[in-house]
Design a protein around this motif. Structure first.
Motif, PDB file in Angstrom:
ATOM      1  N   PRO A 193       0.840  -1.200   0.000  1.00 46.15           N
ATOM      2  CA  PRO A 193       0.000   0.000   0.000  1.00 46.15           C
ATOM      3  C   PRO A 193       0.876   1.252   0.000  1.00 46.15           C
ATOM      4  CG  PRO A 193      -0.605  -1.481   1.802  1.00 46.15           C
ATOM      5  CD  PRO A 193       0.655  -2.015   1.189  1.00 46.15           C
ATOM      6  N   GLY A 194       0.455   2.228  -0.760  1.00 48.38           N
ATOM      7  CA  GLY A 194       1.222   3.462  -0.843  1.00 48.38           C
ATOM      8  C   GLY A 194       0.319   4.626  -1.152  1.00 48.38           C
ATOM      9  N   ASP A 195       0.938   5.714  -1.487  1.00 46.17           N
ATOM     10  CA  ASP A 195       0.182   6.909  -1.852  1.00 46.17           C
ATOM     11  C   ASP A 195      -0.565   6.671  -3.154  1.00 46.17           C
ATOM     12  OD1 ASP A 195       1.235   8.206   0.331  1.00 46.17           O
ATOM     13  OD2 ASP A 195       2.833   9.183  -0.797  1.00 46.17           O
ATOM     14  N   ASP A 196      -1.768   7.189  -3.218  1.00 44.59           N
ATOM     15  CA  ASP A 196      -2.540   7.111  -4.448  1.00 44.59           C
ATOM     16  C   ASP A 196      -2.036   8.134  -5.455  1.00 44.59           C
ATOM     17  OD1 ASP A 196      -4.283   5.091  -3.605  1.00 44.59           O
ATOM     18  OD2 ASP A 196      -5.654   6.537  -2.686  1.00 44.59           O
ATOM     19  N   VAL A 197      -2.206   7.800  -6.736  1.00 41.65           N
ATOM     20  CA  VAL A 197      -1.908   8.752  -7.800  1.00 41.65           C
ATOM     21  C   VAL A 197      -2.958   9.865  -7.700  1.00 41.65           C
ATOM     22  CG1 VAL A 197      -1.855   9.046 -10.310  1.00 41.65           C
ATOM     23  CG2 VAL A 197      -0.911   6.969  -9.286  1.00 41.65           C
TER      24      VAL A 197
END
Length: 180
Positions: A78-82
Motif C-alpha cells: 500500500p502506498g500513496d494514491d496517484v
C-alpha cells in the motif's frame, strides 16, 4: 507534502520517459533507428494498441503490471494514491519486496512477464545495484526499478505513464500547480 512528493515523482517519470537520465544506460543494441521511450505513439493514435489489439488505459496497464508482479512472487505494498487529475495518465505499483523470496529474481521475472505480454524493452540503466528498465507498449512506458539490497533499503516499483500529448499536458499542469 504529499502533493509535492507526487509532483517530484511525476517530474522524474516525465524526464525519464523523455529520455533524460539515461547516462550510463544502454539502448539494448538497437542502433540509431531505435525510438526513444518518449517517442512512442500516443495512446489515442491509430498505431496505439496494435500490440495488444486495442488502446491501453490506466486500468489495463495496472492489471498487466499486477499480474506480472504477483505472478513473479511480489505482493503490492500500500502506498500513496496517484492524484485524481493524473489517474488516467499514470499507474504506480510498489512491491512489498520484503515478502518476496528473492527480490531480484522476482524483478527479473516480472520484467520477463511484461515482455511476454508485448512490452518492448527500450532502455536499461544498471549502476551500483540499481536497475531501471523502460518498457513500451501502445503509447505507454513502464519504468521498472529495483534499487537497493535485501536487508537494507530496497525499493521495487513499476511506474507507468501515458506518453500522449493529453497526459504530457496534465503532468506539466500538475507540476506547475505544485511548485507554488
Amino acid at each position: 507534502m504529499r502533493k509535492a512528493k507526487w509532483a517530484a515523482a511525476a517530474a522524474g517519470v516525465v524526464l525519464l520517459v523523455a529520455g533524460c537520465g539515461s547516462k550510463g544506460g544502454t539502448d539494448q543494441g538497437k542502433g540509431a533507428d531505435a525510438p526513444t521511450s518518449g517517442s512512442s505513439a500516443p495512446a489515442s493514435s491509430p498505431a496505439a494498441g496494435k500490440d495488444s489489439g486495442g488502446a491501453l488505459d490506466a486500468a489495463a496497464v495496472k492489471k498487466e503490471i499486477d499480474a506480472a508482479a504477483t505472478g513473479a512472487g511480489y505482493a503490492e505494498k500500500p502506498g500513496d494514491d496517484v492524484p485524481a487529475n493524473l489517474k488516467s495518465c499514470m499507474v504506480s505499483w510498489v512491491a512489498d519486496a520484503k515478502k518476496a523470496t528473492d527480490s531480484k529474481k522476482s524483478y527479473d521475472d516480472t520484467v520477463a512477464a511484461l515482455a511476454k505480454g508485448g512490452w518492448k524493452e527500450s532502455r536499461t540503466f544498471d549502476q551500483q545495484g540499481s536497475v531501471i528498465k523502460s518498457l513500451d507498449k501502445s503509447g505507454w512506458t513502464v519504468k521498472a526499478s529495483h534499487a537497493g539490497k535485501a536487508g537494507a533499503l530496497l525499493v521495487v516499483q513499476f511506474v507507468a505513464t501515458d506518453n500522449g500529448p493529453t497526459c504530457a499536458k496534465a503532468f506539466q499542469e500538475d507540476l506547475a500547480k505544485n511548485k507554488q
